[in-house]
Design a protein around this motif. Structure first.
Motif, PDB file in Angstrom:
ATOM      1  N   GLY A   1       0.766  -1.346   0.010  1.00 56.11           N
ATOM      2  CA  GLY A   1      -0.072   0.148  -0.092  1.00 56.11           C
ATOM      3  C   GLY A   1       0.840   1.158   0.024  1.00 56.11           C
ATOM      4  N   THR A   2       1.732   1.439  -0.948  1.00 51.29           N
ATOM      5  CA  THR A   2       2.645   2.487  -0.792  1.00 51.29           C
ATOM      6  C   THR A   2       2.169   3.668  -1.407  1.00 51.29           C
ATOM      7  OG1 THR A   2       4.753   0.788  -1.197  1.00 51.29           O
ATOM      8  CG2 THR A   2       4.865   3.326  -1.832  1.00 51.29           C
ATOM      9  N   ARG A   3       0.863   3.543  -2.110  1.00 56.50           N
ATOM     10  CA  ARG A   3       0.021   5.103  -2.444  1.00 56.50           C
ATOM     11  C   ARG A   3      -0.462   5.353  -1.261  1.00 56.50           C
ATOM     12  NH1 ARG A   3      -0.139   0.714  -6.204  1.00 56.50           N
ATOM     13  NH2 ARG A   3       0.178   1.063  -8.372  1.00 56.50           N
ATOM     14  N   GLY A   4      -0.978   4.447  -0.454  1.00 59.28           N
ATOM     15  CA  GLY A   4      -1.485   4.945   0.791  1.00 59.28           C
ATOM     16  C   GLY A   4      -0.733   5.612   1.836  1.00 59.28           C
ATOM     17  N   TYR A   5       0.624   5.046   1.540  1.00 60.51           N
ATOM     18  CA  TYR A   5       1.826   5.379   2.503  1.00 60.51           C
ATOM     19  C   TYR A   5       2.071   6.933   2.019  1.00 60.51           C
ATOM     20  CZ  TYR A   5       6.447   5.365   4.725  1.00 60.51           C
ATOM     21  OH  TYR A   5       7.461   5.585   5.376  1.00 60.51           O
ATOM     22  N   ILE A   6       2.369   7.052   1.000  1.00 60.74           N
ATOM     23  CA  ILE A   6       2.791   8.602   0.637  1.00 60.74           C
ATOM     24  C   ILE A   6       1.562   9.490   0.657  1.00 60.74           C
ATOM     25  CG2 ILE A   6       4.658   7.584  -1.098  1.00 60.74           C
ATOM     26  CD1 ILE A   6       2.840   8.070  -3.430  1.00 60.74           C
ATOM     27  N   SER A   7       0.396   8.950   0.762  1.00 55.92           N
ATOM     28  CA  SER A   7      -0.822   9.969   0.999  1.00 55.92           C
ATOM     29  C   SER A   7      -1.059  10.323   2.458  1.00 55.92           C
ATOM     30  CB  SER A   7      -2.109   9.195   0.321  1.00 55.92           C
ATOM     31  OG  SER A   7      -1.865   8.943  -0.918  1.00 55.92           O
ATOM     32  N   GLY A   8      -0.620   9.382   3.359  1.00 58.31           N
ATOM     33  CA  GLY A   8      -0.639   9.648   4.824  1.00 58.31           C
ATOM     34  C   GLY A   8      -1.746   8.892   5.370  1.00 58.31           C
ATOM     35  N   THR A   9      -2.196   7.790   4.610  1.00 61.89           N
ATOM     36  CA  THR A   9      -3.415   7.084   5.147  1.00 61.89           C
ATOM     37  C   THR A   9      -2.850   5.952   6.077  1.00 61.89           C
ATOM     38  OG1 THR A   9      -3.634   5.580   3.235  1.00 61.89           O
ATOM     39  CG2 THR A   9      -4.844   7.572   3.273  1.00 61.89           C
TER      40      THR A   9
END
Length: 269
Positions: free
Chosen positions: A95-103
């Motif tokens: 979930g790196t997309r979530g990681y870089i979005s702060g979720t």
């Protein structure tokens, strides 16, 4: 051949050590303004960060000491063969997309497998401080609310169900249509959960997780955790899902059968 209890305990110990090693590497960069994501995708955006690489390197370094004869399959640094018949399957940040979005829906996925598939796995969410483990007779979550057994919902029907997936498009156009055919009959659909969706299924909070386009390191740890909690994980044809591709994770046999029938009808109708 089943592993003896001494080896099982050793693998559980090492899995938790790996998660402990990955946690600080991921938290060091989470929600920082200096974080930069590189794009490793050929067509769609597929981010990777210094945290992904550092977390996997930390786990590989530990395995070199603790389990040097085991193989490793990691998202960032590929496959390292072993001689023991066991392979550690690592996704340092699912979930790196979530990681870089702060979720806080990303996680560290760790499992140990033999030639038949995963034997033990864990889903670790460092920011929340939750760890979901499953296999070798264990099914437990530990976190801010203490330690509790994991147990999937024992009975449910699709019309009352909550279904989760990560991306609304869910793989190819045909796969997306099949997913939405299931989702239209469910009570509630939620998106963007990454590996945390599987943790919620094991914790008895939701009924279904349906995804496509997965890699082995995306699904092997969730398989272990969900199966230990009494759930079912197959591909969309009812076969093994541990090599990746399409996954249908269900809380119980009845709702698995309902969702499977709709997916098959959509794909083959």
């Amino acid at each position: 051949m089943p592993l003896d209890t001494t080896l099982q305990a050793e693998l559980i110990r090492v899995a938790n050590l790996l998660a402990d090693a990955a946690r600080p590497e991921t938290l060091l960069h989470f929600r920082t303004f200096a974080l930069v994501a590189d794009d490793k995708g050929d067509q769609a955006f597929d981010p990777v960060t210094i945290a992904d690489r550092a977390a996997e390197q930390a786990m590989r370094k530990l395995l070199a000491v603790e389990r040097p004869n085991d193989g490793i399959l990691g998202e960032e640094f590929g496959e390292t063969p072993g001689t023991s018949g066991l392979t550690w399957v690592l996704d340092p940040i699912d979930g790196t997309r979530g990681y870089i979005s702060g979720t806080p829906t990303w996680g560290v996925l760790i499992s140990v497998a033999d030639e038949t598939g995963p034997l033990f796995g864990l889903i670790d969410q460092p920011y929340i401080g939750e760890r979901f483990v499953g296999g070798f007779g264990r099914a437990e979550v530990t976190g801010p609310m203490g330690a509790h057994p994991l147990q999937c919902i024992a009975q449910s029907k699709l019309s009352d169900a909550t279904v989760l997936t990560t991306f609304p498009e869910v793989g190819t156009a045909d796969e997306g249509r099949a997913f939405h055919a299931v989702a239209r009959q469910a009570k509630l659909t939620r998106y963007g959960m990454d590996c945390y969706a599987y943790a919620l299924l094991a914790a008895g909070q939701v009924d279904l997780v349906i995804e496509a386009g997965l890699n082995a390191y995306d699904i092997q740890a969730p398989i272990s955790v969900i199966q230990a909690a009494g759930g079912i994980v197959t591909d969309w044809d009812g076969g093994p899902a541990h090599h990746g591709g399409r996954a249908l994770a269900a809380a119980n046999p009845d709702i698995h059968a309902e969702a499977m029938a709709i997916l098959q009808e959509s794909l083959n109708g």
